[in-house]
Write a protein that holds these residues in place. Structure first.
Motif, PDB file in Angstrom:
ATOM      1  N   PHE A  72       0.632  80.541  43.359  1.00 34.41           N
ATOM      2  CA  PHE A  72       1.607  79.782  42.581  1.00 34.41           C
ATOM      3  C   PHE A  72       1.083  79.591  41.164  1.00 34.41           C
ATOM      4  N   SER A  73       1.986  79.693  40.209  1.00 36.57           N
ATOM      5  CA  SER A  73       1.631  79.571  38.796  1.00 36.57           C
ATOM      6  C   SER A  73       2.378  78.381  38.206  1.00 36.57           C
ATOM      7  N   PHE A  74       1.635  77.311  37.879  1.00 34.64           N
ATOM      8  CA  PHE A  74       2.309  76.140  37.319  1.00 34.64           C
ATOM      9  C   PHE A  74       1.338  75.284  36.525  1.00 34.64           C
ATOM     10  N   ASP A  75       1.876  74.597  35.535  1.00 30.86           N
ATOM     11  CA  ASP A  75       1.164  73.572  34.784  1.00 30.86           C
ATOM     12  C   ASP A  75       1.841  72.245  35.074  1.00 30.86           C
ATOM     13  N   LEU A  76       1.058  71.179  35.123  1.00 33.54           N
ATOM     14  CA  LEU A  76       1.593  69.877  35.497  1.00 33.54           C
ATOM     15  C   LEU A  76       1.212  68.830  34.466  1.00 33.54           C
ATOM     16  N   PHE A  77       2.218  68.095  34.007  1.00 37.72           N
ATOM     17  CA  PHE A  77       1.995  67.030  33.032  1.00 37.72           C
ATOM     18  C   PHE A  77       2.605  65.739  33.570  1.00 37.72           C
ATOM     19  N   GLU A  79       3.355  61.806  32.443  1.00 34.94           N
ATOM     20  CA  GLU A  79       3.439  60.916  31.278  1.00 34.94           C
ATOM     21  C   GLU A  79       2.924  61.619  30.016  1.00 34.94           C
ATOM     22  N   GLY A  80       3.206  62.930  29.916  1.00 37.71           N
ATOM     23  CA  GLY A  80       2.863  63.692  28.725  1.00 37.71           C
ATOM     24  C   GLY A  80       1.465  64.266  28.692  1.00 37.71           C
ATOM     25  N   LYS A  81       0.643  63.969  29.707  1.00 41.89           N
ATOM     26  CA  LYS A  81      -0.738  64.442  29.720  1.00 41.89           C
ATOM     27  C   LYS A  81      -0.970  65.366  30.906  1.00 41.89           C
ATOM     28  N   SER A  82      -1.770  66.405  30.676  1.00 42.74           N
ATOM     29  CA  SER A  82      -2.123  67.328  31.751  1.00 42.74           C
ATOM     30  C   SER A  82      -2.791  66.545  32.885  1.00 42.74           C
ATOM     31  N   LYS A  83      -2.383  66.855  34.108  1.00 39.98           N
ATOM     32  CA  LYS A  83      -2.871  66.077  35.251  1.00 39.98           C
ATOM     33  C   LYS A  83      -3.401  67.028  36.325  1.00 39.98           C
ATOM     34  N   GLU A  84      -4.631  67.481  36.141  1.00 43.63           N
ATOM     35  CA  GLU A  84      -5.223  68.448  37.051  1.00 43.63           C
ATOM     36  C   GLU A  84      -5.410  67.862  38.454  1.00 43.63           C
ATOM     37  N   ASP A  85      -5.700  66.555  38.547  1.00 46.82           N
ATOM     38  CA  ASP A  85      -5.966  65.976  39.867  1.00 46.82           C
ATOM     39  C   ASP A  85      -4.709  65.843  40.722  1.00 46.82           C
ATOM     40  N   PHE A  86      -3.519  65.991  40.115  1.00 45.14           N
ATOM     41  CA  PHE A  86      -2.278  65.999  40.885  1.00 45.14           C
ATOM     42  C   PHE A  86      -1.975  67.380  41.467  1.00 45.14           C
ATOM     43  N   PRO A  88      -3.544  69.748  43.314  1.00 46.53           N
ATOM     44  CA  PRO A  88      -3.721  70.138  44.725  1.00 46.53           C
ATOM     45  C   PRO A  88      -2.577  69.669  45.633  1.00 46.53           C
ATOM     46  N   LYS A  89      -2.068  68.462  45.396  1.00 47.37           N
ATOM     47  CA  LYS A  89      -0.965  67.971  46.222  1.00 47.37           C
ATOM     48  C   LYS A  89       0.290  68.806  45.999  1.00 47.37           C
ATOM     49  N   ILE A  90       0.542  69.189  44.747  1.00 48.72           N
ATOM     50  CA  ILE A  90       1.709  70.031  44.456  1.00 48.72           C
ATOM     51  C   ILE A  90       1.535  71.408  45.096  1.00 48.72           C
ATOM     52  N   LYS A  91       0.318  71.953  45.043  1.00 49.84           N
ATOM     53  CA  LYS A  91       0.081  73.267  45.646  1.00 49.84           C
ATOM     54  C   LYS A  91       0.283  73.219  47.159  1.00 49.84           C
ATOM     55  N   THR A  92      -0.165  72.145  47.787  1.00 57.13           N
ATOM     56  CA  THR A  92       0.064  71.981  49.233  1.00 57.13           C
ATOM     57  C   THR A  92       1.563  71.966  49.536  1.00 57.13           C
ATOM     58  N   PHE A  93       2.299  71.251  48.705  1.00 55.22           N
ATOM     59  CA  PHE A  93       3.762  71.184  48.860  1.00 55.22           C
ATOM     60  C   PHE A  93       4.392  72.571  48.718  1.00 55.22           C
ATOM     61  N   LEU A  94       3.997  73.308  47.689  1.00 52.38           N
ATOM     62  CA  LEU A  94       4.561  74.641  47.465  1.00 52.38           C
ATOM     63  C   LEU A  94       4.233  75.586  48.612  1.00 52.38           C
ATOM     64  N   ASN A  95       3.035  75.473  49.152  1.00 49.06           N
ATOM     65  CA  ASN A  95       2.674  76.284  50.323  1.00 49.06           C
ATOM     66  C   ASN A  95       3.591  75.991  51.502  1.00 49.06           C
ATOM     67  N   GLY A 164       6.997  67.374  51.395  1.00 47.98           N
ATOM     68  CA  GLY A 164       6.065  66.843  50.414  1.00 47.98           C
ATOM     69  C   GLY A 164       5.633  65.432  50.758  1.00 47.98           C
ATOM     70  N   SER A 165       6.595  64.620  51.159  1.00 48.60           N
ATOM     71  CA  SER A 165       6.347  63.239  51.571  1.00 48.60           C
ATOM     72  C   SER A 165       7.496  62.838  52.473  1.00 48.60           C
ATOM     73  N   GLY A 166       7.175  62.366  53.666  1.00 48.34           N
ATOM     74  CA  GLY A 166       8.237  62.075  54.631  1.00 48.34           C
ATOM     75  C   GLY A 166       9.340  61.206  54.067  1.00 48.34           C
ATOM     76  N   SER A 167       8.978  60.086  53.444  1.00 51.41           N
ATOM     77  CA  SER A 167       9.989  59.163  52.937  1.00 51.41           C
ATOM     78  C   SER A 167      10.797  59.739  51.784  1.00 51.41           C
ATOM     79  N   ALA A 168      10.310  60.824  51.162  1.00 49.30           N
ATOM     80  CA  ALA A 168      11.041  61.440  50.044  1.00 49.30           C
ATOM     81  C   ALA A 168      12.391  61.991  50.478  1.00 49.30           C
ATOM     82  N   CYS A 169      12.528  62.324  51.761  1.00 51.90           N
ATOM     83  CA  CYS A 169      13.812  62.873  52.226  1.00 51.90           C
ATOM     84  C   CYS A 169      14.906  61.816  52.188  1.00 51.90           C
TER      85      CYS A 169
END
Length: 360
Positions: A72-77, A79-86, A88-95, A164-169
């Protein structure tokens, strides 16, 4: 519908670049989901009020790659700032969702996200955040398959958000959303949330939720860990049966506008959720002393004022104060006079029942 119904056969359109944005709300469960099976399947059904003000806004800009990438190819920001620590969770979701959105590795995504509530406020943002991202990705799929119906779009967005998150549905639509198979609820499913299908009294149409921020620190036990502790929990089967029973009881409560019974069910559910935490192994407590002070103040005020104020709790120390709109002035004054003192830095958020996510 089954999982196979969400696997696309072929796309009829092509899309090289674009930008899509959604604002998706959080929600507060009345009957709690606690415990899950594989693939984010709930161990018991739940029902929630969709909120209005507490929301995540996510923008996804996409550009088609010359050829599909191996990852997967993505950049994540945030509140306007790059957020590298977020990431892994997004990659798990995309998988988890790639089998249902096979175009994901064919694009580079720039994801920009922000919350309407303060970061680290103690409000869980996974429901609003994951639902907003799922909606943005579904909007791209709708570009690739313009014949998609609105009903299918919402069901699949809820289905993906759940991964991604159960309650998100429960954050795709509003105003009352039920998730989890329940034999007394027509159309209910473990795979996605549905709009509550039965009659609802007017008193519940504009219900208020003031969120008291008791503790804004990180929880010592995550919700994911807490859910897993239900697998060997000595009271799990009784708890799951209780959730089914309370959902059935709510049908007449919602239809008749029975606020007294509503209060009993909602407060019992909140305390049962935390009782499960305190009786798991290992055991843990997420409530704080000020959480208990607020609960006792609410009980005393309700008896003295004859109002229909009540509380519920999420998996944390914060208190959601629920009440009908026609009692708002009295309750807000009570909160200012007696409850704000128990909030961290005096912070609280006034919210109300809402009607789901919207495209921006």
């Amino acid at each position: 519908m089954t999982e196979k119904d969400f696997i696309p056969v072929a796309y009829t359109n092509d899309k090289a670049t674009g930008v899509v944005s959604y604002k998706s709300p959080s929600n507060i469960a009345l009957v709690k989901y606690w415990g899950k099976k594989d693939h984010q399947i709930p161990a018991n059904p739940s029902i929630s009020f969709t909120l209005d003000h507490c929301a995540t806004t996510t923008e996804v800009a996409y550009t088609k790659l010359e050829q599909a990438a191996s990852d997967f190819s993505f950049d994540l920001f945030f509140e306007g700032k790059s957020k590298e620590d977020f990431k892994p969770k997004i990659k798990t979701f995309l998988n988890r969702i790639e089998g249902y959105l096979p175009f994901l590795k064919s694009y580079h995504f720039i994801i920009r996200t922000s919350n309407s509530f303060p970061h680290s406020s103690g409000i869980a943002s996974s429901a609003s955040g994951m639902s907003a991202l799922a909606l943005c990705l579904m909007e791209l799929e709708r570009e690739l398959n313009p014949g998609m119906t609105a009903e299918y779009f919402n069901k699949k967005a809820s289905f993906l958000a759940r991964l991604g998150s159960g309650s998100a549905c429960r954050s795709i639509e509003g105003d009352i959303i039920q998730w989890g198979s329940h034999e007394e609820t027509q159309g209910s499913s473990d795979l996605y949330g549905i709009k509550y299908p039965y009659k609802v009294h007017e008193v519940f149409k504009d219900f208020q939720d003031t969120i008291l921020l008791v503790d804004k620190g990180q929880k010592q036990v995550s919700s994911s860990v807490g859910h897993n502790l239900m697998h060997e929990h000595p009271f799990a089967s009784q708890r799951f049966a209780q959730a089914h029973e309370n959902l059935f009881k709510l049908q007449s409560v919602f239809e008749e506008g029975n606020l007294s019974e509503f209060i009993k069910i909602v407060e019992s559910e909140a305390l049962t959720l935390h009782a499960m935490m305190m009786t798991s192994m290992p055991y843990f407590i997420l409530m704080k002393p000020n959480t208990l002070e607020i609960i006792n103040k609410i009980w005393a005020f309700r008896e003295a004022s004859n109002t229909h104020i009540c509380f519920t709790l999420d998996a944390g120390a914060n208190v959601h104060v629920l009440y009908p709109a026609n009692e708002k002035d009295l309750v807000i004054q009570f909160i200012k006079d007696e409850l704000v003192a128990y909030c961290e830095n005096g912070q609280y958020i006034c919210d109300k029942i809402g009607y789901g996510a919207r495209k921006l």
